[in-house]
Scaffold this active site. Structure first.
Site, PDB file in Angstrom:
ATOM      1  N   LYS A 193       0.835  -1.203   0.000  1.00  0.00           N
ATOM      2  CA  LYS A 193       0.000   0.000   0.000  1.00  0.00           C
ATOM      3  C   LYS A 193       0.869   1.253   0.000  1.00  0.00           C
ATOM      4  CE  LYS A 193      -1.899   2.645   3.214  1.00  0.00           C
ATOM      5  NZ  LYS A 193      -1.984   3.980   2.633  1.00  0.00           N
ATOM      6  N   GLY A 245       7.727   4.608   7.966  1.00  0.00           N
ATOM      7  CA  GLY A 245       6.893   5.761   8.288  1.00  0.00           C
ATOM      8  C   GLY A 245       7.243   6.298   9.658  1.00  0.00           C
ATOM      9  N   SER A 246       6.242   6.876  10.296  1.00  0.00           N
ATOM     10  CA  SER A 246       6.532   7.556  11.556  1.00  0.00           C
ATOM     11  C   SER A 246       6.691   6.555  12.696  1.00  0.00           C
ATOM     12  CB  SER A 246       5.399   8.524  11.895  1.00  0.00           C
ATOM     13  OG  SER A 246       4.260   7.797  12.296  1.00  0.00           O
ATOM     14  N   THR A 247       7.422   6.954  13.728  1.00  0.00           N
ATOM     15  CA  THR A 247       7.629   6.093  14.882  1.00  0.00           C
ATOM     16  C   THR A 247       6.311   5.814  15.593  1.00  0.00           C
ATOM     17  OG1 THR A 247       9.928   6.713  15.165  1.00  0.00           O
ATOM     18  CG2 THR A 247       8.770   5.980  17.135  1.00  0.00           C
ATOM     19  N   GLY A 250       4.519   3.210  13.679  1.00  0.00           N
ATOM     20  CA  GLY A 250       5.296   1.978  13.857  1.00  0.00           C
ATOM     21  C   GLY A 250       4.951   1.281  15.160  1.00  0.00           C
ATOM     22  N   GLU A 267      10.979   0.799   9.553  1.00  0.00           N
ATOM     23  CA  GLU A 267      11.937   1.884   9.298  1.00  0.00           C
ATOM     24  C   GLU A 267      11.237   3.163   9.703  1.00  0.00           C
ATOM     25  OE1 GLU A 267      14.912   1.418   8.425  1.00  0.00           O
ATOM     26  OE2 GLU A 267      14.970  -0.491   7.362  1.00  0.00           O
ATOM     27  N   CYS A 301      13.833  10.448   6.392  1.00  0.00           N
ATOM     28  CA  CYS A 301      13.857   9.935   7.764  1.00  0.00           C
ATOM     29  C   CYS A 301      15.253  10.059   8.373  1.00  0.00           C
ATOM     30  CB  CYS A 301      13.365   8.503   7.813  1.00  0.00           C
ATOM     31  SG  CYS A 301      14.108   7.457   6.571  1.00  0.00           S
ATOM     32  N   GLU A 398      11.158  15.061  15.558  1.00  0.00           N
ATOM     33  CA  GLU A 398      11.319  14.987  14.113  1.00  0.00           C
ATOM     34  C   GLU A 398      10.343  15.945  13.441  1.00  0.00           C
ATOM     35  OE1 GLU A 398      10.273  11.291  12.133  1.00  0.00           O
ATOM     36  OE2 GLU A 398      11.998  11.542  10.809  1.00  0.00           O
TER      37      GLU A 398
END
Lengths: 489, 292, 303
Positions: A193, A245-247, A250, A267, A301, A398
């Site tokens: 996706k 993507g974002s932490t 995640g 990641e 990132c 971030e």
């Protein structure tokens, strides 16, 4: 003889617009879901618009997959895995992946232009970095498919089955390549996706995959928003989740699959330190700073978003940095001379602007490059903050935009401590002429990728991934195969 | 009249010392015949915290030691264990093993420690890579120790399971906080004594006894623990896995017959490592690379 | 006048990472120069050329023809500028000066035992004074590369300073002969020495040694000029020479000048190309833009 003062006879020479042509590319008015090598209408009957962030024009409408559609895609992948792909010999698997790589190379221009239109990144970057790297990634992993027994010494490995892959909007095609190529080489089938703001190149890749003759169901590309991603994560017949993507997301994924036995690679975010010592090759270091934080509008990132400059050269480095920032061209991403393109979405621009306000209110000193902003579209000037403290939010969180926080340091130990003082650990940069210091720092910095006297370099052969909250697992290189294999017991 | 035997006091092992649990509590596990095994410390979450602090403190210097030196120290553990074989055999028997089973377990444990001692200065050679990138850079990937590893010792064995998970985790420079088998805890504490007499710096291994229910969630959730390794945890699995998410702990569950010769290998080491890739430009003096 | 400064008191030159320089230079080469911008740039290139002949077989006849070309680049089309200067050996200065009388084209003379520089200080000074007396507007000296590579930086510095003195009103271009300095660190250091010793221009090469004016070398020298300007407010000129034979490369050089030093350097007072075949390529490009038809070299004079 007295030298002339500047300003008398210089010529006002500037670059005329040099737009990459959008002829010979096709963007359909509407895209369906790519399942079983067919274009399938979403059972939700819903579509969402994808826009060009540089001018807010609608580019196309994209199908919005729901649970039922995800299930359809997973079933297609499972059937393809059981009936075809797991029975395809490694040698043949390899040749399919090579074919995809070659077809991508043939479509390179089209992919670059569409990437730039949909994501807002400068055509120079899509053309010279994203697309070639994506092609090369397929090329690299193609050759692994029939050599897997060499990758893990004394340990037979086997495919996992069906991999669910969810990718971000900052490098849409490249991330699709990072995910699909190793998965196929290792013998898995895929449900991928793309991010909702940048689906187009993944759908172009679907066309290429279909043209390559890859058996139906081996790669399925379905589009949608976060709920579509969640349906993939929660689908019981998926063996592996690969997410970039974002932490925050995640962690949500990691919680969702806890105890299910699904394998995961994540990641995630970063707040990477870029460290400049006083003996560094200064002018190249300044380039490294620019490349570290302004590459892809800072939507990276591993962006070098925390700059540490040794105090005795801070003034010099910042002066040079400001001068360099002023020579960056911001504008139409399709212009071949554009260095800084559009911010990917309105939401992201608002996030970045929020952080710029926070930086100002925290008392940091702001400098923004002098370029004009276009009237339409989402743009943000390259921005740096000096007088930033370790405890400032702009040096901890971030931002994912062209915003750099600059701190000074005095000693090696101090900068190592400050650089490591973060929940993240994705990347770091070190600039010094002294070899022994480079090795000291590169071994002490807790991050998965260390660039010494360079920054933001990527290669299919080079494993990428982070320590700590920047995620786990590696993508790229021999080690990237591990994400898509399990030990044969 | 028979001599009055001196009974052993089983304490816990934190930072190279043998304190009692800060909670002052104890529990008395029974063997299969219903005999008490002894009074063991019923460690608390604060003991977990203290153990993690000790492990973090020890991490820097342990991970920076040369691989060769770590190999020597791990080998020294095997030497010490060999010398105290009889004590472990007797403890295993007390906990329900036959003499033959106990002997076999201790010998396998010793041999497994020697096996991992040998890996210390080899795993990085086997697993690292020089990556042939297309640009003018030298690029290599090597493994580094990860930090503090939380270890739940396998429940069904007192010694071999513990050794099988703990030694590969620390031989690469990590430090560990280990929770002993709840019902078979004796060898864990005696093993701590072996560690204490075998040049393993204080804090590298910290061993707690107590209940899984009380200790495991706190260890799994601790923000300064980098990885969590255990057997599959059954009903506790989901809770533990979710507790580990907050700092994105690496979490591995191993299903294995620890008394098998095959339940050891390189990949038990590599799971608790981080891969680092380093880039540096390569200057090409001489031939001009200008395209003109 | 610059205050004389001894080499020992110079600030140090930063080290250079060659791979980083190559990456930076590659970025300049991705600049796309089209339409108006290209036309303007090509005129600028022509006006910055030092038409050069530096051969043992040079004769008054050859020099006179070249001088004519210098102010009649392509008479078939009226809209092109003259080149900046001609560059010749000292023995040809008088001839060139006479031939260019009444034009705005300057005469530059090489000196200091060009191209090797392997002679005594006295002879180099005499060589320079002779050229100036013959009417040279500009002096292109060579540095003593052997001394530089042997670490005798003071010698190199003093020599440049003494030639500067001998130049009088003539502007001094200091040729580093970068192809013999081998590393960009050396190029940077030599630029630094030359600038502080009194150079009005720094110049890459004699044209006799390869590689000559690569973009990496020119970039490194431009950065030295930029740092000096930031420190003192004094402008120094730049002259890449040798190896620049196409319009595209010349335009990419201008891109570098613009982005590093700014538009103030974009004129022949501060930037020159040392080249002989570049002019015709630029003329062909201009005619292509004017006529829309690709050109043949048969229609452009070779002098």
């Amino acid at each position: 003889m007295a030298k002339k003062k500047p300003g008398k006879e210089g010529v006002n020479w500037d670059y005329s617009p040099s737009l990459e042509s959008t002829s010979h590319i096709t963007i359909l008015p509407k895209y369906e879901l790519f399942i079983n090598n067919e274009w399938v209408k979403p059972s939700s009957k819903k579509y969402f618009k994808t826009t060009n962030p540089a001018n807010e024009d609608v580019l196309s409408e994209i199908a919005w997959a729901n649970d039922y559609d995800v299930d359809l895609a997973v079933k297609a992948a499972r059937n393809a895995y059981n009936d075809v792909w797991s029975k395809t010999t490694p040698k043949e698997r390899s040749k399919y992946i090579y074919r995809i790589a070659r077809l991508m190379q043939e479509h390179a221009r089209e992919l670059s232009v569409i990437e730039t239109l949909d994501a807002g990144k400068p055509i120079r970057e899509s053309r010279d970095i994203d697309v070639p790297l994506a092609c090369n990634h397929f090329f690299y992993y193609a050759g692994w498919a029939d050599k897997l027994e060499y990758a893990f010494p004394n340990q037979p490995m086997e495919a996992l089955g069906v991999a669910g892959q969810i990718i971000p909007w900052n490098f849409p095609l490249l991330m699709a390549a990072w995910k699909i190529a190793p998965a196929l080489a290792a013998g898995n089938c895929v449900v991928l996706k793309p991010a909702e703001t940048t689906s187009l190149t993944a759908l172009k890749l679907a066309e290429i995959i279909k043209a390559s003759g890859l058996p139906p169901g081996v790669v399925n590309i379905i589009t949608g928003h976060g709920d579509t991603g969640a349906a993939i994560v929660n689908h019981p017949d998926i063996n592996k989740i690969a997410f970039t993507g974002s932490t925050n997301v995640g962690k949500i994924i990691q919680r969702a699959i806890a105890g299910t036995g699904k394998k995961a690679t994540l990641e995630l975010g970063g707040k990477s330190a870029n460290i400049i010592f006083d003996d560094a090759p200064i002018d190249q270091a300044v380039e490294g700073i620019v490349n570290g934080i302004f590459f892809n509008q800072g939507h990276v990132c591993c962006a070098g978003s925390r700059l540490f400059v040794q105090e005795n050269i801070a003034e010099l480095v910042i002066r040079k940095l400001k001068h360099r920032m002023d020579s960056l061209y911001l504008g139409n991403p399709l212009d071949k001379n554009t260095d800084i393109g559009a911010i990917n979405s309105k939401e992201q621009l608002e996030t970045i602007e929020k952080y710029i306000k926070i930086g100002i209110s925290e008392g940091a000193e702001i400098y923004q490059s002098t370029c004009e902003l276009p009237g339409k579209g989402y743009f943000c000037r390259p921005t740096i903050f000096t007088n930033v403290a370790q405890s400032s939010r702009i040096s901890q969180e971030e931002i994912f935009g062209p915003v750099l926080s600059i701190q000074t340091f005095r000693t090696v130990d101090e900068v190592i401590q400050k650089a490591n003082n973060s929940p993240y650990g994705l990347a770091a940069g070190v600039w010094t002429d002294k070899g022994s210091r480079i090795f000291n720092l590169t071994s002490k910095l807790r991050a998965g990728v260390i660039w010494a006297n360079t920054y933001n370099k990527f290669d299919p052969t080079s494993p990428f991934g982070g320590y700590k909250e920047s995620g786990f697992g590696r993508e790229g290189g021999l080690h990237g195969l591990g994400a898509y294999l399990k030990m044969k017991l | 009249m028979d001599r009055v035997e001196i009974l052993k006091t089983y304490k816990i092992y934190i930072g190279g010392a043998f304190p009692r649990t800060e909670s002052g509590r104890h529990y008395t596990p029974l063997n299969s015949k219903g005999d008490p095994l002894g009074n063991l410390c019923l460690s608390s979450r604060k003991d977990v915290r203290n153990a993690v602090v000790a492990a973090r403190k020890a991490f820097g210097s342990w991970s920076e030691r040369s691989a060769f030196n770590r190999g020597q120290i791990i080998y020294r553990i095997a030497e010490m264990l060999e010398g105290r074989k009889e004590q472990f055999i007797s403890e295993l028997q007390k906990q329900g093993s036959s003499k033959a089973e106990a002997e076999k377990e201790v010998i396998l444990a010793i041999d497994r420690i020697v096996y991992y001692a040998g890996w210390c200065d080899k795993y990085n050679q086997v697993l690292s890579a020089v990556n042939p990138v297309s640009s003018a850079h030298f690029n290599f990937s090597t493994y580094e120790s990860m930090g503090v590893i939380g270890v739940l010792a396998p429940q069904a064995t007192s010694l071999i399971g513990l050794v099988s998970l703990l030694i590969p985790a620390i031989c690469s420079g990590n430090t560990a906080v280990l929770i002993a088998s709840e019902k078979l805890p004796l060898c864990a504490i005696t093993f701590a004594e072996v560690l204490n007499s075998s040049d393993v710096p204080g804090g590298v291994v910290n061993i707690l006894t107590g209940t899984l229910d009380e200790l495991a969630p706190g260890l799994a959730a601790h923000m300064d623990v980098n990885a969590f390794i255990s057997e599959p945890l059954g009903s506790m699995e989901i809770g533990i896995a979710q507790a580990a998410v907050d700092n994105l702990k690496r979490k591995f569950s191993y299903e294995a017959d620890w008394s098998s010769e095959k339940s050891q290998g390189l990949y038990y080491i590599s799971d608790c490592l981080e891969l680092k890739t380093t880039w540096h430009p390569i200057e090409n003096i001489g031939g001009s690379t200008s395209s003109y | 006048m610059k205050v004389p400064i001894s080499f020992n008191k110079l600030p140090t030159s930063p080290s250079i990472d060659k791979v980083g320089v190559e990456e930076r230079v590659a970025r300049f080469q991705t600049r796309s120069i089209k339409n108006e911008s290209k036309r303007q740039g090509l005129d600028l290139v022509l006006s910055m050329i030092d038409l050069t002949t530096l051969e043992g077989k040079d004769t008054p006849g050859k020099v006179k023809q070249m001088c004519y070309k210098a102010h009649h680049l392509h008479d078939a089309y009226a809209g092109v500028p003259n080149v900046a200067a001609v560059c010749v050996y000292p023995s040809m200065v008088r001839i060139a000066k006479t031939a260019l009388n009444g034009t705005d084209v300057k005469v530059a003379s090489v000196s200091t035992a060009f191209p090797s520089g392997q002679s005594t200080r006295e002879i180099k000074i005499t060589d320079t004074k002779f050229a100036v007396d013959e009417g040279a507007d500009e002096i292109d000296m060579v540095i003593s590369r052997g001394k530089f590579l042997a670490g005798e930086y003071n010698f190199v510095f003093d020599e440049i300073a003494s030639i500067k003195e001998a130049c009088g009103k003539a502007r001094l271009k200091v040729i580093l002969e970068t192809g013999e300095l081998c590393t960009l660190d050396n190029v940077r250091k030599a630029s630094h020495i030359a600038i502080y010793a009194g150079a009005d221009f720094i110049k890459t090469s004699t044209g006799k040694i390869q590689p000559a004016a690569t973009m990496q070398v020119t970039y490194t020298m431009l950065m030295a000029i930029k740092d000096y300007y930031d420190a003192t407010g004094i402008m120094i000129g730049m002259k890449p020479a040798g190896g620049i034979s196409t319009s595209k490369l010349a335009l990419h050089n201008l891109v570098m000048v613009k982005e590093i030093l700014g538009n103030n350097w974009l004129n022949n007072e501060w930037f020159r190309f040392g080249a002989s075949s570049l002019a015709n390529d630029v003329l062909m490009q201009i005619m292509k833009l004017e006529t829309g038809v690709y050109q043949s070299s048969d229609y452009f004079s070779i002098d």
